[in-house]
Design a protein around this motif. Sequence first.
Motif, mmCIF file in Angstrom:
data_model
loop_
_atom_site.group_PDB
_atom_site.id
_atom_site.type_symbol
_atom_site.label_atom_id
_atom_site.label_comp_id
_atom_site.label_asym_id
_atom_site.label_seq_id
_atom_site.Cartn_x
_atom_site.Cartn_y
_atom_site.Cartn_z
ATOM 1 N N GLU A 80 0.848 -1.180 0.000
ATOM 2 C CA GLU A 80 0.000 0.000 0.000
ATOM 3 C C GLU A 80 0.889 1.237 0.000
ATOM 4 O O GLU A 80 1.881 1.293 0.724
ATOM 5 N N PRO A 81 0.541 2.231 -0.805
ATOM 6 C CA PRO A 81 1.379 3.431 -0.846
ATOM 7 C C PRO A 81 1.406 4.135 0.509
ATOM 8 O O PRO A 81 0.388 4.249 1.170
ATOM 9 N N GLU A 82 2.588 4.542 0.890
ATOM 10 C CA GLU A 82 2.757 5.278 2.136
ATOM 11 C C GLU A 82 2.683 6.764 1.836
ATOM 12 O O GLU A 82 2.968 7.197 0.726
ATOM 13 N N GLU A 83 2.333 7.511 2.816
ATOM 14 C CA GLU A 83 2.361 8.965 2.695
ATOM 15 C C GLU A 83 3.726 9.447 3.179
ATOM 16 O O GLU A 83 4.200 9.034 4.234
ATOM 17 N N PHE A 84 4.364 10.290 2.411
ATOM 18 C CA PHE A 84 5.657 10.838 2.776
ATOM 19 C C PHE A 84 5.555 12.354 2.817
ATOM 20 O O PHE A 84 4.947 12.962 1.936
#
Length: 141
Positions: A80-84
């Motif tokens: 799942e894409p992480e928030e950076f």
Amino acid sequence: MKKNLKYYLSLVYPIELVQIPDDEGGGFSVSIPQLGRHAFIADGSTVEEALANLQSLKTDFFKRMLAEGIDIPEPIAEEEPEEFSGKFLVRLPKDLHKELVYKARRNGSSLNQYLQYVITLGCASSTIRESLESYGINPKD
């Protein structure tokens, strides 16, 4: 299933699609970052043409890799894409901090801009080296 050309061509690799600005010729560029963003890249006037060119390139590369006994990496499942945030803290020795500030000034940029440049250059070099090594090419030769 036997791991032959047909097998590898049936695998679904995530692709990266970029629209090329008109002042740079226009069209679209597609690549397969997991196989080497700079090695597996093609372009075309339309998305469909770029994808067809990438498929042709992938076929040619895979044939060559199989003929030369080079391992073909299989797709890596993406999490799942992480928030950076784009921010992180780095602690440096004082001498290195000083050297980087001086180099940034000589370059006519802020320390932040200079570090972005250096990190980007290092990442690109690493990616190119990994691509060459995946073809059995030693970049130091």
